[in-house]
Design a protein around this motif. Structure first.
Motif, PDB file in Angstrom:
ATOM      1  N   SER A 150       0.822  -1.213   0.000  1.00  0.00           N
ATOM      2  CA  SER A 150       0.000   0.000   0.000  1.00  0.00           C
ATOM      3  C   SER A 150       0.850   1.255   0.000  1.00  0.00           C
ATOM      4  CB  SER A 150      -0.926   0.002   1.222  1.00  0.00           C
ATOM      5  OG  SER A 150      -0.164   0.055   2.415  1.00  0.00           O
ATOM      6  N   GLY A 151       0.179   2.382  -0.292  1.00  0.00           N
ATOM      7  CA  GLY A 151       0.822   3.682  -0.242  1.00  0.00           C
ATOM      8  C   GLY A 151       0.113   4.594   0.741  1.00  0.00           C
ATOM      9  N   VAL A 152       0.583   5.826   0.817  1.00  0.00           N
ATOM     10  CA  VAL A 152       0.011   6.822   1.722  1.00  0.00           C
ATOM     11  C   VAL A 152      -0.701   7.868   0.877  1.00  0.00           C
ATOM     12  CG1 VAL A 152       0.484   8.503   3.538  1.00  0.00           C
ATOM     13  CG2 VAL A 152       1.858   6.412   3.392  1.00  0.00           C
ATOM     14  N   GLY A 153      -1.991   7.983   1.068  1.00  0.00           N
ATOM     15  CA  GLY A 153      -2.758   8.963   0.305  1.00  0.00           C
ATOM     16  C   GLY A 153      -4.241   8.720   0.452  1.00  0.00           C
ATOM     17  N   GLU A 154      -4.880   9.649   0.312  1.00  0.00           N
ATOM     18  CA  GLU A 154      -4.642  10.876  -0.418  1.00  0.00           C
ATOM     19  C   GLU A 154      -4.324  11.977   0.593  1.00  0.00           C
ATOM     20  OE1 GLU A 154      -7.191  13.720  -3.464  1.00  0.00           O
ATOM     21  OE2 GLU A 154      -8.005  11.814  -2.854  1.00  0.00           O
ATOM     22  N   VAL A 155      -3.155  12.547   0.481  1.00  0.00           N
ATOM     23  CA  VAL A 155      -2.674  13.559   1.411  1.00  0.00           C
ATOM     24  C   VAL A 155      -2.541  14.894   0.681  1.00  0.00           C
ATOM     25  CG1 VAL A 155      -1.404  11.771   2.656  1.00  0.00           C
ATOM     26  CG2 VAL A 155      -0.212  13.170   0.976  1.00  0.00           C
ATOM     27  N   GLY A 156      -2.309  15.977   1.424  1.00  0.00           N
ATOM     28  CA  GLY A 156      -2.042  17.238   0.745  1.00  0.00           C
ATOM     29  C   GLY A 156      -2.494  18.464   1.492  1.00  0.00           C
ATOM     30  N   LEU A 157      -2.697  19.525   0.708  1.00  0.00           N
ATOM     31  CA  LEU A 157      -3.135  20.820   1.224  1.00  0.00           C
ATOM     32  C   LEU A 157      -4.243  21.355   0.339  1.00  0.00           C
ATOM     33  CD1 LEU A 157       0.367  22.483   1.802  1.00  0.00           C
ATOM     34  CD2 LEU A 157      -1.089  21.401   3.536  1.00  0.00           C
ATOM     35  N   ASP A 158      -5.197  22.067   0.966  1.00  0.00           N
ATOM     36  CA  ASP A 158      -6.319  22.622   0.211  1.00  0.00           C
ATOM     37  C   ASP A 158      -6.772  23.925   0.860  1.00  0.00           C
ATOM     38  OD1 ASP A 158      -8.817  23.192  -1.004  1.00  0.00           O
ATOM     39  OD2 ASP A 158      -9.138  21.064  -1.414  1.00  0.00           O
ATOM     40  N   LYS A 159      -6.509  25.032   0.176  1.00  0.00           N
ATOM     41  CA  LYS A 159      -6.911  26.342   0.691  1.00  0.00           C
ATOM     42  C   LYS A 159      -8.323  26.734   0.244  1.00  0.00           C
ATOM     43  CE  LYS A 159      -2.390  28.514   1.252  1.00  0.00           C
ATOM     44  NZ  LYS A 159      -1.509  29.625   0.792  1.00  0.00           N
ATOM     45  N   ALA A 160      -8.963  25.901  -0.549  1.00  0.00           N
ATOM     46  CA  ALA A 160     -10.311  26.212  -1.009  1.00  0.00           C
ATOM     47  C   ALA A 160     -11.375  25.798   0.009  1.00  0.00           C
ATOM     48  CB  ALA A 160     -10.594  25.532  -2.355  1.00  0.00           C
ATOM     49  N   ARG A 161     -10.992  24.985   0.959  1.00  0.00           N
ATOM     50  CA  ARG A 161     -11.917  24.524   1.998  1.00  0.00           C
ATOM     51  C   ARG A 161     -11.614  25.239   3.307  1.00  0.00           C
ATOM     52  NH1 ARG A 161     -15.552  20.064   1.056  1.00  0.00           N
ATOM     53  NH2 ARG A 161     -15.459  19.821  -1.191  1.00  0.00           N
ATOM     54  N   ASN A 162     -12.598  25.312   4.152  1.00  0.00           N
ATOM     55  CA  ASN A 162     -12.442  25.995   5.438  1.00  0.00           C
ATOM     56  C   ASN A 162     -11.894  25.019   6.482  1.00  0.00           C
ATOM     57  OD1 ASN A 162     -12.530  27.985   7.359  1.00  0.00           O
ATOM     58  ND2 ASN A 162     -14.703  27.690   7.811  1.00  0.00           N
ATOM     59  N   VAL A 163     -10.657  24.583   6.243  1.00  0.00           N
ATOM     60  CA  VAL A 163      -9.954  23.715   7.182  1.00  0.00           C
ATOM     61  C   VAL A 163      -8.631  24.407   7.485  1.00  0.00           C
ATOM     62  CG1 VAL A 163      -8.940  21.431   7.577  1.00  0.00           C
ATOM     63  CG2 VAL A 163     -11.016  21.642   6.193  1.00  0.00           C
ATOM     64  N   ASP A 164      -8.327  24.568   8.753  1.00  0.00           N
ATOM     65  CA  ASP A 164      -7.137  25.280   9.186  1.00  0.00           C
ATOM     66  C   ASP A 164      -5.885  24.754   8.480  1.00  0.00           C
ATOM     67  OD1 ASP A 164      -5.717  27.071  11.110  1.00  0.00           O
ATOM     68  OD2 ASP A 164      -4.903  25.144  11.800  1.00  0.00           O
TER      69      ASP A 164
END
Length: 187
Positions: free
Chosen positions: A88-102
């Motif tokens: 297995s791998g690690v994902g789905e990870v990342g960053l998202d400034k379009a959502r209201n998550v700190d």
């Protein structure tokens, strides 16, 4: 043989629909499917999809949309899924400034997932929206050596693309983003 690098089979409510998607993909010469988990609550379903079809590669991770509402033991649970599923791998990870998550919380969760991917020698699957320079800066500082990276649905700048490629990342584009290419350039 093609590989579909971004599926969420666990989100398809009808199991027969999921199986028919995989069957249809055979006719398109797709022989492998990366099924990305997004939060601890769906990792068991991702694992099940992979156990039912050898072509499905499970990825377990915390999508940035879900970074704010994680159980206390999420990291240990992630580690257990990864150890139980050695391919297995690690994902789905990342960053998202379009959502209201700190963003600080997203970044903290991302760093933990980078660490475990490096320690267990697992590939990473990334989601990024409106945070390309942040992601590149984090990867330049914190991407473990020899860790494979796939960024799906890339929509960053040409410079960000160059930066990601210089880090050895694999990049894919969504059909929607490809539709924005002027016809005069697509021939």
């Amino acid at each position: 043989m093609l590989t579909d690098m971004h599926l969420h089979l666990q989100d398809i409510p009808d199991p027969l629909m999921g199986k028919s998607i995989l069957k249809l993909a055979e006719h398109l010469h797709t022989g492998q499917f990366v099924c990305n988990g997004t939060r601890p609550e769906d990792w068991l379903a991702v694992e099940k999809a992979a156990s039912e079809d050898r072509r499905v590669v499970p990825f377990f991770g915390v999508h940035p949309w879900f970074a704010a509402k994680l159980p206390v033991d999420w990291y240990e649970t992630l580690q257990n899924f990864l150890k139980r599923n050695p391919k297995s791998g690690v994902g789905e990870v990342g960053l998202d400034k379009a959502r209201n998550v700190d963003l600080a919380r997203q970044t903290e969760v991302l760093h933990r997932q980078l660490e475990i991917a490096g320690r267990l020698s697992r590939p990473l699957a990334f989601h990024c929206v409106r945070a390309w320079s942040d992601l590149v800066n984090i990867l330049k500082r914190s991407l473990p050596a020899k860790t494979a990276v796939h960024v799906h649905s890339f929509q960053g700048s040409q410079q960000v693309l160059k930066d990601l490629l210089s880090l050895g990342a694999y990049i894919s584009f969504s059909w929607k983003s490809l539709q924005r290419i002027p016809r005069s350039r697509s021939r």
